[in-house]
Write an enzyme that holds these catalytic residues in place. Structure first.
Site, PDB file in Angstrom:
ATOM      1  N   ASP A 194      -4.272   2.172  -2.384  1.00 42.95           N
ATOM      2  CA  ASP A 194      -2.810   2.147  -2.524  1.00 42.95           C
ATOM      3  C   ASP A 194      -2.287   1.067  -1.583  1.00 42.95           C
ATOM      4  OD1 ASP A 194      -0.741   4.597  -3.658  1.00 42.95           O
ATOM      5  OD2 ASP A 194       0.130   3.133  -2.267  1.00 42.95           O
ATOM      6  N   ASP A 230      -3.596  -4.057  -2.783  1.00 42.34           N
ATOM      7  CA  ASP A 230      -2.425  -4.352  -3.611  1.00 42.34           C
ATOM      8  C   ASP A 230      -2.922  -4.744  -5.006  1.00 42.34           C
ATOM      9  OD1 ASP A 230      -0.198  -5.493  -4.844  1.00 42.34           O
ATOM     10  OD2 ASP A 230       0.519  -6.437  -2.986  1.00 42.34           O
ATOM     11  N   VAL A 231      -2.408  -4.106  -6.045  1.00 43.09           N
ATOM     12  CA  VAL A 231      -2.903  -4.393  -7.399  1.00 43.09           C
ATOM     13  C   VAL A 231      -2.624  -5.821  -7.867  1.00 43.09           C
ATOM     14  CG1 VAL A 231      -2.946  -2.034  -8.316  1.00 43.09           C
ATOM     15  CG2 VAL A 231      -0.837  -3.387  -8.493  1.00 43.09           C
ATOM     16  N   TYR A 254      11.020  -3.133 -16.723  1.00 44.00           N
ATOM     17  CA  TYR A 254      10.037  -2.035 -16.729  1.00 44.00           C
ATOM     18  C   TYR A 254       9.549  -1.785 -18.141  1.00 44.00           C
ATOM     19  CZ  TYR A 254       8.099   2.667 -15.927  1.00 44.00           C
ATOM     20  OH  TYR A 254       7.268   3.773 -15.853  1.00 44.00           O
ATOM     21  N   LYS A 292       5.698  -2.004 -19.724  1.00 40.58           N
ATOM     22  CA  LYS A 292       5.006  -0.826 -20.284  1.00 40.58           C
ATOM     23  C   LYS A 292       4.665  -1.049 -21.758  1.00 40.58           C
ATOM     24  CE  LYS A 292       4.772   1.484 -16.498  1.00 40.58           C
ATOM     25  NZ  LYS A 292       3.464   1.689 -15.854  1.00 40.58           N
ATOM     26  N   THR A 345       7.826  12.989  -9.649  1.00 41.38           N
ATOM     27  CA  THR A 345       7.095  12.242  -8.613  1.00 41.38           C
ATOM     28  C   THR A 345       8.114  11.422  -7.817  1.00 41.38           C
ATOM     29  OG1 THR A 345       6.842  10.201  -9.885  1.00 41.38           O
ATOM     30  CG2 THR A 345       5.160  11.908 -10.235  1.00 41.38           C
TER      31      THR A 345
HETATM   32  N1  LIG Z   1       6.949   9.498 -12.878  1.00 37.50           N
HETATM   33  C1  LIG Z   1       7.319   9.217 -14.120  1.00 37.50           C
HETATM   34  O1  LIG Z   1       8.309   9.767 -14.620  1.00 37.50           O
HETATM   35  C2  LIG Z   1       6.545   8.233 -14.957  1.00 37.50           C
HETATM   36  C3  LIG Z   1       6.878   8.144 -16.300  1.00 37.50           C
HETATM   37  C4  LIG Z   1       6.188   7.241 -17.106  1.00 37.50           C
HETATM   38  C5  LIG Z   1       5.185   6.443 -16.550  1.00 37.50           C
HETATM   39  N2  LIG Z   1       4.899   6.562 -15.230  1.00 37.50           N
HETATM   40  C6  LIG Z   1       3.847   5.679 -14.711  1.00 37.50           C
HETATM   41  O2  LIG Z   1       2.849   6.445 -14.068  1.00 37.50           O
HETATM   42  C7  LIG Z   1       2.273   5.678 -13.008  1.00 37.50           C
HETATM   43  C8  LIG Z   1       2.308   6.479 -11.715  1.00 37.50           C
HETATM   44  O3  LIG Z   1       3.692   6.749 -11.439  1.00 37.50           O
HETATM   45  P1  LIG Z   1       4.174   7.821 -10.376  1.00 37.50           P
HETATM   46  O4  LIG Z   1       5.326   8.521 -10.968  1.00 37.50           O
HETATM   47  O5  LIG Z   1       3.049   8.600  -9.817  1.00 37.50           O
HETATM   48  O6  LIG Z   1       4.746   6.806  -9.261  1.00 37.50           O
HETATM   49  P2  LIG Z   1       4.869   7.005  -7.665  1.00 37.50           P
HETATM   50  O7  LIG Z   1       5.877   6.020  -7.222  1.00 37.50           O
HETATM   51  O8  LIG Z   1       5.061   8.422  -7.371  1.00 37.50           O
HETATM   52  O9  LIG Z   1       3.418   6.540  -7.189  1.00 37.50           O
HETATM   53  C9  LIG Z   1       2.972   5.236  -7.443  1.00 37.50           C
HETATM   54  C10 LIG Z   1       1.952   4.851  -6.393  1.00 37.50           C
HETATM   55  O10 LIG Z   1       1.613   3.467  -6.615  1.00 37.50           O
HETATM   56  C11 LIG Z   1       1.607   2.815  -5.349  1.00 37.50           C
HETATM   57  N3  LIG Z   1       1.852   1.382  -5.522  1.00 37.50           N
HETATM   58  C12 LIG Z   1       3.039   0.772  -5.817  1.00 37.50           C
HETATM   59  N4  LIG Z   1       2.875  -0.550  -5.853  1.00 37.50           N
HETATM   60  C13 LIG Z   1       1.560  -0.803  -5.588  1.00 37.50           C
HETATM   61  C14 LIG Z   1       0.790  -1.974  -5.491  1.00 37.50           C
HETATM   62  N5  LIG Z   1       1.345  -3.190  -5.628  1.00 37.50           N
HETATM   63  N6  LIG Z   1      -0.535  -1.868  -5.229  1.00 37.50           N
HETATM   64  C15 LIG Z   1      -1.102  -0.643  -5.040  1.00 37.50           C
HETATM   65  N7  LIG Z   1      -0.404   0.510  -5.110  1.00 37.50           N
HETATM   66  C16 LIG Z   1       0.912   0.427  -5.376  1.00 37.50           C
HETATM   67  C17 LIG Z   1       2.704   3.504  -4.547  1.00 37.50           C
HETATM   68  O11 LIG Z   1       2.561   3.314  -3.147  1.00 37.50           O
HETATM   69  C18 LIG Z   1       2.499   4.960  -4.967  1.00 37.50           C
HETATM   70  O12 LIG Z   1       1.574   5.637  -4.154  1.00 37.50           O
HETATM   71  C19 LIG Z   1       3.071   4.363 -12.945  1.00 37.50           C
HETATM   72  O13 LIG Z   1       2.394   3.343 -13.635  1.00 37.50           O
HETATM   73  C20 LIG Z   1       4.365   4.718 -13.663  1.00 37.50           C
HETATM   74  O14 LIG Z   1       5.017   3.613 -14.222  1.00 37.50           O
HETATM   75  C21 LIG Z   1       5.531   7.433 -14.421  1.00 37.50           C
END
Ligand SMILES: NC(=O)c1ccc[n+]([C@@H]2O[C@H](COP(=O)([O-])OP(=O)(O)OC[C@H]3O[C@@H](n4cnc5c(N)ncnc54)[C@H](O)[C@@H]3O)[C@@H](O)[C@H]2O)c1
Length: 255
Positions: free
Chosen positions: A38, A64-65, A156, A160, A191
């Protein structure tokens, strides 16, 4: 029943919080060895310590991704410390709500780098390791907003939507090598991404659009990723799995 990821080592990006952390906990219970990373190094170290204390095999790092060098380091960590690589959850992502006219070049570039380029770099660096292991499985995180428009979150939604087709083209490219690639499309999930990114009253309005009329839990999405990463999904590649309470099936009739 035997553990569903027994004998597999799995990389999870963005594992410190939210859906990534839920996957880490679930996959560990299902017998996986884990390489977690992360951008929040402290957060991922805390989760890894919790899992190791529970007897699981877990390595972790800050990465970092958007950095190809970081990905190379993470894949090497998994191969060296966990005895190969069998699966990747391309989970890390950020959300921004800005619409068309509010989208700056900087915002576009930042979100596209993390959500879209990050997914490609993950596949690019993991696939040679999956090949060395004789095949494997990748789950790329898209969203309901990769399947349908919402009237907000222009950049966004673009990322996606791109992840959906990046997944399908990679699935076709690597199917002959037994490397499966699928996408997951969650609805609103409880989340930090949603809690920090969407005001409470706006969230209540959005949830009215979900036929099941409730927010999802991270664990419900983690179970979908578990299925796709496990051998239970051995013939499934290029698929899009909506975990969305019916959102993409159609709008409920308003009150
Ligand atoms: N929560 C939702 O409602 C939702 C809905 C649809 C899709 N998603 C997708 O699910 C995935 C996870 O989302 P989530 O809700 O757990 O988000 P979150 O923000 O709770 O967690 C995301 C994690 O990614 C990490 N992160 C951010 N940028 C980064 C980087 N550059 N390199 C490495 N790590 C990084 C953050 O520190 C965090 O720990 C994401 O791709 C998000 O777009 C989430």
């Amino acid at each position: 029943m035997s553990a569903r990821l027994s004998g597999k080592s799995v990389i999870i990006s963005g594992a410190a919080h939210g859906i990534g952390a839920a996957q880490a906990r679930l996959f560990a219970r299902e017998g996986a060895r884990l390489a977690l990373f992360d951008i929040d190094g402290e957060g991922v170290a805390k989760l890894a310590a919790e899992l190791v204390a529970d007897g699981h095999r877990v390595v972790h790092t800050t990465a970092d991704v958007v950095s190809e060098d970081d990905w190379i380091r993470v894949v090497a960590l998994a191969e060296d410390e966990l005895g190969g690589l069998h699966a990747l959850s391309n989970n890390a992502g950020i959300f921004r709500p800005e619409g068309v006219e509010e989208t700056t070049v900087e915002l576009f570039n930042t979100i596209t780098a993390i959500n879209q380029l990050g997914v490609i770099l993950g596949m690019k660096t993991a696939i040679p390791a999956l090949r060395r292991a004789g095949g494997g499985s990748i789950v790329n995180f898209s969203s309901i907003y990769g399947l349908t428009g919402s009237g907000l979150a222009t950049a966004y939604q673009g990322t996606k939507g791109a992840v959906r087709l990046i997944t399908k083209t990679a699935a076709v490219q690597y199917a002959p090598e037994a490397i499966r690639v699928n996408s997951v499309h969650p609805t609103m999930i409880d989340t930090p991404l949603i809690r920090n990114g969407v005001p409470e009253n706006e969230l209540r309005r959005l949830l009215k659009l979900v036929p099941m009329q409730r927010i999802g839990q991270a664990d419900e999405v983690a179970h979908a990723a578990l299925f796709l990463l496990s051998d239970e999904a051995s013939l499934i590649t290029g698929a899009e799995l909506a975990v969305d309470g019916g959102y993409t099936a159609g709008a409920p009739i308003p009150d």
